[in-house]
Scaffold this motif. Sequence first.
Motif, PDB file in Angstrom:
ATOM      1  N   GLY A 122      -5.169  14.421  -9.754  1.00 34.54           N
ATOM      2  CA  GLY A 122      -4.477  15.293 -10.626  1.00 34.54           C
ATOM      3  C   GLY A 122      -3.827  16.565  -9.982  1.00 34.54           C
ATOM      4  N   ALA A 123      -3.040  16.386  -8.704  1.00 36.18           N
ATOM      5  CA  ALA A 123      -2.410  17.464  -8.233  1.00 36.18           C
ATOM      6  C   ALA A 123      -1.007  16.768  -7.457  1.00 36.18           C
ATOM      7  CB  ALA A 123      -3.026  18.382  -7.505  1.00 36.18           C
ATOM      8  N   THR A 124       0.017  17.221  -7.258  1.00 36.04           N
ATOM      9  CA  THR A 124       0.889  16.882  -6.230  1.00 36.04           C
ATOM     10  C   THR A 124       0.735  17.136  -4.950  1.00 36.04           C
ATOM     11  OG1 THR A 124       2.560  16.716  -8.234  1.00 36.04           O
ATOM     12  CG2 THR A 124       3.471  16.725  -6.169  1.00 36.04           C
ATOM     13  N   GLY A 125       0.311  18.575  -4.750  1.00 31.25           N
ATOM     14  CA  GLY A 125       0.259  19.030  -3.344  1.00 31.25           C
ATOM     15  C   GLY A 125      -0.658  18.187  -2.486  1.00 31.25           C
ATOM     16  N   LEU A 126      -1.416  17.411  -2.764  1.00 32.18           N
ATOM     17  CA  LEU A 126      -2.423  16.680  -2.010  1.00 32.18           C
ATOM     18  C   LEU A 126      -1.625  15.109  -1.936  1.00 32.18           C
ATOM     19  CD1 LEU A 126      -5.689  17.963  -2.225  1.00 32.18           C
ATOM     20  CD2 LEU A 126      -4.025  18.246  -0.240  1.00 32.18           C
ATOM     21  N   ALA A 127      -0.719  14.808  -2.548  1.00 41.48           N
ATOM     22  CA  ALA A 127      -0.171  13.357  -2.581  1.00 41.48           C
ATOM     23  C   ALA A 127       0.401  12.734  -1.434  1.00 41.48           C
ATOM     24  CB  ALA A 127       1.071  13.376  -4.038  1.00 41.48           C
ATOM     25  N   GLY A 128       0.644  13.881  -0.513  1.00 39.90           N
ATOM     26  CA  GLY A 128       1.051  13.073   0.957  1.00 39.90           C
ATOM     27  C   GLY A 128      -0.200  12.971   1.802  1.00 39.90           C
ATOM     28  N   LEU A 129      -1.351  13.220   1.190  1.00 39.77           N
ATOM     29  CA  LEU A 129      -2.335  13.140   2.122  1.00 39.77           C
ATOM     30  C   LEU A 129      -2.833  11.663   2.456  1.00 39.77           C
ATOM     31  CD1 LEU A 129      -4.875  14.473   3.518  1.00 39.77           C
ATOM     32  CD2 LEU A 129      -6.188  14.445   1.258  1.00 39.77           C
ATOM     33  N   PRO A 130      -2.622  10.849   1.324  1.00 41.77           N
ATOM     34  CA  PRO A 130      -2.918   9.204   1.727  1.00 41.77           C
ATOM     35  C   PRO A 130      -1.993   8.726   2.906  1.00 41.77           C
ATOM     36  CG  PRO A 130      -2.766   9.398  -0.759  1.00 41.77           C
ATOM     37  CD  PRO A 130      -2.301  10.614  -0.218  1.00 41.77           C
ATOM     38  N   SER A 131      -0.804   9.020   2.899  1.00 39.84           N
ATOM     39  CA  SER A 131       0.033   8.682   4.028  1.00 39.84           C
ATOM     40  C   SER A 131      -0.316   9.260   5.394  1.00 39.84           C
ATOM     41  CB  SER A 131       1.342   9.100   3.477  1.00 39.84           C
ATOM     42  OG  SER A 131       2.356   8.815   4.913  1.00 39.84           O
ATOM     43  N   ALA A 132      -0.787  10.610   5.272  1.00 38.30           N
ATOM     44  CA  ALA A 132      -1.344  11.119   6.274  1.00 38.30           C
ATOM     45  C   ALA A 132      -2.730  10.484   7.080  1.00 38.30           C
ATOM     46  CB  ALA A 132      -1.531  12.810   6.077  1.00 38.30           C
ATOM     47  N   LEU A 133      -3.487  10.174   6.156  1.00 31.10           N
ATOM     48  CA  LEU A 133      -4.537   9.585   6.359  1.00 31.10           C
ATOM     49  C   LEU A 133      -4.651   8.441   6.946  1.00 31.10           C
ATOM     50  CD1 LEU A 133      -6.686  10.597   3.481  1.00 31.10           C
ATOM     51  CD2 LEU A 133      -7.266  11.162   5.724  1.00 31.10           C
ATOM     52  N   GLY A 142       0.793  -1.396   0.095  1.00 30.15           N
ATOM     53  CA  GLY A 142       0.213  -0.302  -0.020  1.00 30.15           C
ATOM     54  C   GLY A 142       0.608   1.266  -0.053  1.00 30.15           C
ATOM     55  N   ILE A 143       1.958   1.274   0.622  1.00 30.75           N
ATOM     56  CA  ILE A 143       2.724   2.363   0.786  1.00 30.75           C
ATOM     57  C   ILE A 143       3.364   2.746  -0.613  1.00 30.75           C
ATOM     58  CG2 ILE A 143       5.270   3.086   1.612  1.00 30.75           C
ATOM     59  CD1 ILE A 143       4.693   1.749   4.346  1.00 30.75           C
ATOM     60  N   THR A 144       3.763   1.875  -1.427  1.00 31.25           N
ATOM     61  CA  THR A 144       4.229   1.927  -2.715  1.00 31.25           C
ATOM     62  C   THR A 144       3.541   2.800  -3.511  1.00 31.25           C
ATOM     63  OG1 THR A 144       5.299  -0.228  -2.503  1.00 31.25           O
ATOM     64  CG2 THR A 144       5.384   0.770  -4.565  1.00 31.25           C
ATOM     65  N   VAL A 145       2.204   2.811  -3.642  1.00 32.53           N
ATOM     66  CA  VAL A 145       1.243   3.361  -4.530  1.00 32.53           C
ATOM     67  C   VAL A 145       0.330   4.355  -3.815  1.00 32.53           C
ATOM     68  CG1 VAL A 145       1.393   1.220  -6.213  1.00 32.53           C
ATOM     69  CG2 VAL A 145      -0.400   1.486  -4.657  1.00 32.53           C
ATOM     70  N   GLY A 146       0.201   4.334  -2.625  1.00 33.26           N
ATOM     71  CA  GLY A 146      -0.721   5.180  -2.124  1.00 33.26           C
ATOM     72  C   GLY A 146      -0.655   6.646  -2.499  1.00 33.26           C
ATOM     73  N   ALA A 147       0.513   7.227  -2.641  1.00 34.15           N
ATOM     74  CA  ALA A 147       0.448   8.726  -3.194  1.00 34.15           C
ATOM     75  C   ALA A 147       0.150   8.921  -4.324  1.00 34.15           C
ATOM     76  CB  ALA A 147       2.134   9.238  -2.755  1.00 34.15           C
ATOM     77  N   LEU A 148       0.754   7.711  -5.608  1.00 33.67           N
ATOM     78  CA  LEU A 148       0.347   7.854  -6.766  1.00 33.67           C
ATOM     79  C   LEU A 148      -0.882   7.675  -6.965  1.00 33.67           C
ATOM     80  CD1 LEU A 148       3.314   5.564  -7.996  1.00 33.67           C
ATOM     81  CD2 LEU A 148       3.425   7.950  -8.023  1.00 33.67           C
ATOM     82  N   LEU A 149      -1.768   6.761  -6.337  1.00 34.32           N
ATOM     83  CA  LEU A 149      -3.036   6.605  -6.476  1.00 34.32           C
ATOM     84  C   LEU A 149      -3.962   7.891  -6.514  1.00 34.32           C
ATOM     85  CD1 LEU A 149      -5.402   4.767  -7.239  1.00 34.32           C
ATOM     86  CD2 LEU A 149      -5.303   4.080  -4.881  1.00 34.32           C
ATOM     87  N   ALA A 150      -3.362   8.681  -5.310  1.00 38.06           N
ATOM     88  CA  ALA A 150      -4.072   9.916  -5.084  1.00 38.06           C
ATOM     89  C   ALA A 150      -3.847  11.086  -5.928  1.00 38.06           C
ATOM     90  CB  ALA A 150      -3.885  10.388  -3.529  1.00 38.06           C
ATOM     91  N   GLN A 151      -2.515  11.054  -6.222  1.00 41.79           N
ATOM     92  CA  GLN A 151      -2.032  12.003  -7.367  1.00 41.79           C
ATOM     93  C   GLN A 151      -3.000  11.783  -8.846  1.00 41.79           C
ATOM     94  OE1 GLN A 151       2.066  11.494  -8.951  1.00 41.79           O
ATOM     95  NE2 GLN A 151       2.337  13.659  -8.973  1.00 41.79           N
ATOM     96  N   ASP A 152      -3.201  10.611  -8.997  1.00 44.30           N
ATOM     97  CA  ASP A 152      -3.726  10.314 -10.250  1.00 44.30           C
ATOM     98  C   ASP A 152      -5.332  10.638 -10.158  1.00 44.30           C
ATOM     99  OD1 ASP A 152      -3.744   8.699 -12.892  1.00 44.30           O
ATOM    100  OD2 ASP A 152      -5.191   7.496 -11.773  1.00 44.30           O
ATOM    101  N   MET A 153      -5.778  10.219  -9.012  1.00 44.33           N
ATOM    102  CA  MET A 153      -7.296  10.632  -9.026  1.00 44.33           C
ATOM    103  C   MET A 153      -7.386  12.143  -9.091  1.00 44.33           C
ATOM    104  SD  MET A 153      -8.479   7.693  -6.568  1.00 44.33           S
ATOM    105  CE  MET A 153     -10.212   7.984  -6.361  1.00 44.33           C
TER     106      MET A 153
END
Length: 416
Positions: free
Chosen positions: A51-62, A38-49
């Motif tokens: 469309g922004a990098t600024g919230l790519a750290g949100l999955p890890s935070a959640l 899950g760690i490997t793709v969590g940030a990438l999945l959020a970025q893909d959904m």
Amino acid sequence: MTSTASPSTTGIRAAAQRRTLTVLVVSQILSGAGLAAGITVGALLAQDMLGATGLAGLPSALFTAGSAVAAITVGRVSQTHGRRPGLAAGYATGALGSAGVITAAVLDSPALLFAALFVYGAGSATNLQARYAGADLAPPTHRARAISTVLVATTLGGVVGPNLAAPTGDLAATLGIPRLAGPFLLSGAAYACGALVLALWLRPDPLRLARTLDTAQPAAATGAVQEAAAPQGLRGGAVLGALVMVVSQLVMVAIMTMTPVHMHDHGHGTAASGLVIAIHVGSMYLPSPLTGRLVDAYGRPAVAVASGLTLLVAGVVAATAPADSVALLALALALLGLGWNLGLVSGTAIITDTVSLANRARTQGTVDVAIAVAGATGGLASGVVVDLAGYPVLALTGGVLALAVLPAVAVTAHGR
């Protein structure tokens, strides 16, 4: 000081400890795969959904925020009912979160994704809480080694998990599921199997048996064990143990979370980022046997200092590594994992040394809440920092923050 515990009590404790470690090793191998995938793709999945990098750290935070809630819940259940129901329930909840992430990806629902990642965090919290179960029946002089045995078991699953990111993505695609959600198929199955192993075979319950044996010992023997469990200079040092683990978690999560995004933005594929994360996760857990021996031999504070210094070097290497150099990024993430390992084993040993059996599980759960909050903070801030200042600034800042461990150790040492 010679222990006055009876030979029969010592034999019961030793046999139960061997069985406990065996069961925990199996469950940790499974949960390690679930956690790392899950760690490997969590940030990438959020970025893909999004469309922004600024919230790519949100999955890890959640999922680290979810792990905070799970940590205190698992700690309280373990305190009242024992380690077995607490740990099994935690892994089952992680499996439920994995299913939620897959559903969110299929429905393209960011709101459901974020809610599911919060639930998924229970697996991460439980994976960490299991290290305490390994120490419940261990002799004080071998406590760090018992903790490290549980941690190192995560290595196999943790290394295999990220490297299955591409194959599980292919499997997901054949099932009509978005490719980036594929690793969560592995996570859900791994966490569910881990829960089943613990529910069926973690008997006798290590914490409940430790309390029973402790109560059965004569007062003199109990006093001797408590004295041995609190090495000179560490009595009352639970705050130090918590601080060491909190700082290690904050720095590690922040840099780790954004490394796959940093690599993706510079043209590296999922296989390359999966390899780097696999090396990182392996470095988080594989050194554990050596770390445990170092902690038992040279003391908790010395290894805590080594943690801060190692994390600093990791941050500097990550900040200065060329974006096209997978090798240097892998080295930085390996050092990051090693620094975290040194901090976790030394900090856990300090906490276990300084808290009585009567309150141990509850206190450990509370400490792990602080660790999870630190991880959530690191994960959430990491995306913002990278968006505003870049990955090198994030890595260097994290390395400098790790140095906070050094004055904390010095103050504690002078205060004893």
